[in-house]
Write a protein that holds these residues in place. Structure first.
Motif, mmCIF file in Angstrom:
data_model
loop_
_atom_site.group_PDB
_atom_site.id
_atom_site.type_symbol
_atom_site.label_atom_id
_atom_site.label_comp_id
_atom_site.label_asym_id
_atom_site.label_seq_id
_atom_site.Cartn_x
_atom_site.Cartn_y
_atom_site.Cartn_z
ATOM 1 N N CYS A 77 -11.229 14.666 -13.736
ATOM 2 C CA CYS A 77 -9.806 14.435 -14.059
ATOM 3 C C CYS A 77 -9.467 12.972 -13.799
ATOM 4 O O CYS A 77 -8.849 12.300 -14.612
ATOM 5 C CB CYS A 77 -8.890 15.286 -13.188
ATOM 6 N N GLY B 245 -7.615 23.993 -12.579
ATOM 7 C CA GLY B 245 -8.462 23.533 -13.678
ATOM 8 C C GLY B 245 -9.887 23.316 -13.215
ATOM 9 O O GLY B 245 -10.238 23.625 -12.071
ATOM 10 N N GLU C 168 -11.172 18.036 -22.085
ATOM 11 C CA GLU C 168 -9.781 18.307 -21.726
ATOM 12 C C GLU C 168 -9.430 19.794 -21.832
ATOM 13 O O GLU C 168 -8.751 20.340 -20.973
ATOM 14 C CB GLU C 168 -8.926 17.496 -22.700
ATOM 15 N N MET D 84 -8.460 21.572 -18.434
ATOM 16 C CA MET D 84 -7.062 21.927 -18.229
ATOM 17 C C MET D 84 -6.704 23.279 -18.847
ATOM 18 O O MET D 84 -5.565 23.483 -19.287
ATOM 19 C CB MET D 84 -6.164 20.828 -18.779
ATOM 20 N N PHE E 134 -5.629 26.164 -14.344
ATOM 21 C CA PHE E 134 -4.845 24.929 -14.408
ATOM 22 C C PHE E 134 -3.343 25.234 -14.270
ATOM 23 O O PHE E 134 -2.814 26.072 -14.981
ATOM 24 C CB PHE E 134 -5.122 24.205 -15.734
ATOM 25 N N GLY F 261 -1.098 22.423 -13.642
ATOM 26 C CA GLY F 261 -0.400 21.202 -14.020
ATOM 27 C C GLY F 261 0.628 20.794 -12.985
ATOM 28 O O GLY F 261 0.413 20.952 -11.791
#
Ligand code: FES
Lengths: 141, 421
Positions: B35, B68, B75, B79, B85, B87
């Motif tokens: 990440c 994640g 990606e 994610m 994930f 966020g």
């Protein structure tokens, strides 16, 4: 030289001589027998006999113009620290019950290394060195 | 039996998941953090991101908080919701979000065993937490004070919650007039605090161990204004003697419970506490006692007497100090006078604290001996000063004597050289 003149000169010499002798002798005697005043700028002071100092007790020593707290811990070690509280400059004491340094003015506490641990004191107490030379306690800056 | 077996297997499965989760985080410590690599190269790092953040230096990855898969540079995989994930958490979820680790003693033990793990619990007892629960999105959450990506332990001077930085951190919200107006709260607390005795000591004198920042009185995670009944206790944590005297006094007892008098703040205020001086007590223009006590009542007379006691000592102490300076300037022995003055000063400081007994007799127990010491110091200083003058006269007399001797010698020599008539 007339008799009167000689007499006059001798009197002057007598007075002047005696006065001068006094002026020389007075400081000499004062130097040999000094008054009991502590020196202002000192780098070390003697603080008595080590074996006469009881464990878990303390004494305030005059280190020139500064008060210094000399502590003998429960283990028989000597500690010397500035005795002026860093809060409002009261003189600190050693609390036998707490085994810490205490300021009575606002209940400030310091540990035996001088670290401020409780209450209002903002800074630690300055440490001094303690040496024992032939059983004599010597505190140095 | 079959049912029991089924339940047991579910339990074991859950247990292993927990262990796995725990293991995983610890393993991640040395693991990949794709990440960070991608977000760095895309220049898409959070604004407050700092590589010294405590979580990063402890080896945690972005995924440890945001979920994640940190091992994938794809990606969609990294994610994906499937990989847990989450966020950016919503504001109202932040305390729980941080609490996943910070409320888990077993987990925290691996990193910071000394850190308490009840912050989230405490938080929900604070006004911030209570309001957040009610759906108020303006109130502070963990990240408001600690930041989200430049978190440091409170002892680190770079930390937003380091003692010297706490007032400014709280002021981010509490100095925002628009925001504070919504809650009917003042927004000038920081300005007041900065000029207060505490503020000056902390921010100017950098007294990080002694002077209180906001959290020292209000708490941090469980921040609330101290209750009316607890103000004395809060101030008393540092001002122990004042607390003991006040609590034992009649006034302290009368002020207990629900009334208009709120302990220490009644006289000293809260955020703009000024360095006290002797004019605070008494019946003069600046005196606080006369805010409540009128001429003729007992308190008025007592305040007058207390002020008189303090003034008597401090005036004498000041003149003794002036004399001490004179003695020093004259080069005479100032040391013993200096030590006497230290004792007088100590009596004065103690007497000022004893004001909180509101008894002139108790104050006098300290001022009277203090006055005696100051008087002795003045006497000793006068002796030193007069000794200095005596020495000067002595020097004058010695000079005259020597002069006479010289004249006598001169005349004698002149007489000797003269031939006999
Ligand atoms: S002067 Fe020592 S604690 Fe205040």
């Amino acid at each position: 030289m007339s008799q009167t003149r000689r007499k006059f000169i001798n009197t002057i010499l007598g007075i002047g001589g005696l006065g001068s002798l006094g002026a020389i002798l007075y400081p000499l005697v004062s130097y040999l027998i000094p008054p009991k005043i502590t020196e202002a700028k000192v780098n070390s002071v003697k603080a008595g006999k080590a074996d006469k100092f009881k464990d878990n007790s303390y004494k305030i020593i005059k280190f020139g113009r500064e008060p210094v707290i000399l502590i003998k811990t429960v283990n028989g070690n000597f500690k010397a620290l500035s005795a002026t509280c860093t809060h409002l400059q009261c003189i600190v004491q050693y609390r036998k019950d707490l085994k810490e340094i205490w300021c009575a003015c606002h209940n400030g506490l310091y540990d035996l290394n001088g670290k401020n641990i409780s209450g209002p004191p903002p800074r630690p107490l300055k440490q001094y060195d303690v040496k024992i030379v032939k059983d004599e306690i010597i505190i140095t800056r | 039996m079959k049912k029991l077996f089924f339940l047991l297997s579910i339990f074991l499965l859950l247990l292993s998941t927990v262990f796995y989760a725990q293991e995983k985080t610890i393993q991640d410590k040395n693991g990949q953090n794709e990440c960070l690599n991608c977000h760095k190269s895309d220049e898409n790092l959070p604004d407050d991101f700092k590589s010294y953040d405590v979580h990063i230096t402890a080896g945690l990855t972005c995924a440890d908080c945001h979920g994640g898969d940190p091992t994938s540079d794809d990606e969609d995989i990294a994610m994906s919701k499937k990989n847990g994930f989450v966020g950016v958490p919503s504001r109202k979820d932040i305390p729980q979000f941080c609490g996943r680790c910070h409320s888990d003693f077993k987990f925290m033990k691996n990193y910071r065993p000394e850190v308490e793990t009840d912050q989230v619990k405490q938080y929900y007892t604070s006004i911030h937490g209570i309001q957040l629960k009610k759906g108020d999105k303006n109130v502070a959450v963990c990240t408001s004070c600690h930041t989200a990506h430049s978190i440091l332990p409170p002892k680190d001077p770079r930390s937003s919650v380091y003692a010297l930085n706490v007032p400014a951190t709280c002021n981010k919200c509490h100095g925002d007039k628009k925001l504070m107006d919504k809650y009917n709260l003042p927004s000038d607390i920081y300005k007041k605090y900065v000029n207060s005795v505490h503020g000056i000591d902390l921010l100017k004198n950098k007294d990080v161990t002694g002077a209180p920042a906001c959290n020292d009185c209000h708490g941090n995670h469980g921040a609330t204004p101290p209750g009316v009944s607890s103000i004395v206790n809060v101030c008393g944590t540092c001002h122990v003697n004042n607390y003991n005297y006040f609590k034992a006094s009649k006034m302290g007892k009368d002020w207990e419970g629900d009334n208009d008098y709120h302990g220490c703040v009644t006289c000293h205020n809260n955020h703009d506490i000024k360095k006290p001086n002797d004019s605070f007590v008494g019946v003069g223009d600046d005196a606080l006692c006369s805010d409540c006590h009128d001429k003729g009542d007992k308190g008025y007379e007592e305040a007058k007497k207390i002020h008189q006691e303090l003034t008597n000592l401090s005036t004498l102490y000041d003149s003794a100090k002036v004399k001490l300076i004179k003695v020093k300037q004259l080069g005479m022995d100032d040391i013993s006078i200096g030590f006497m003055l230290k004792d007088a000063h100590q009596a004065m400081i103690k007497a000022r604290t004893t004001v909180h007994t509101f008894s002139s007799a108790k104050v006098a127990e300290l001022t009277v001996p203090g006055i005696k010491i100051a008087n002795n110091a003045i006497k000793k200083a006068d002796e030193e000063i007069s000794d200095y003058h005596t020495r000067r006269y002595g020097l004058g007399a010695a000079t005259i004597a020597i002069l006479i001797l010289i004249i006598g010698l001169y005349l004698k020599l002149k007489g000797l050289n003269k031939p006999e008539a």
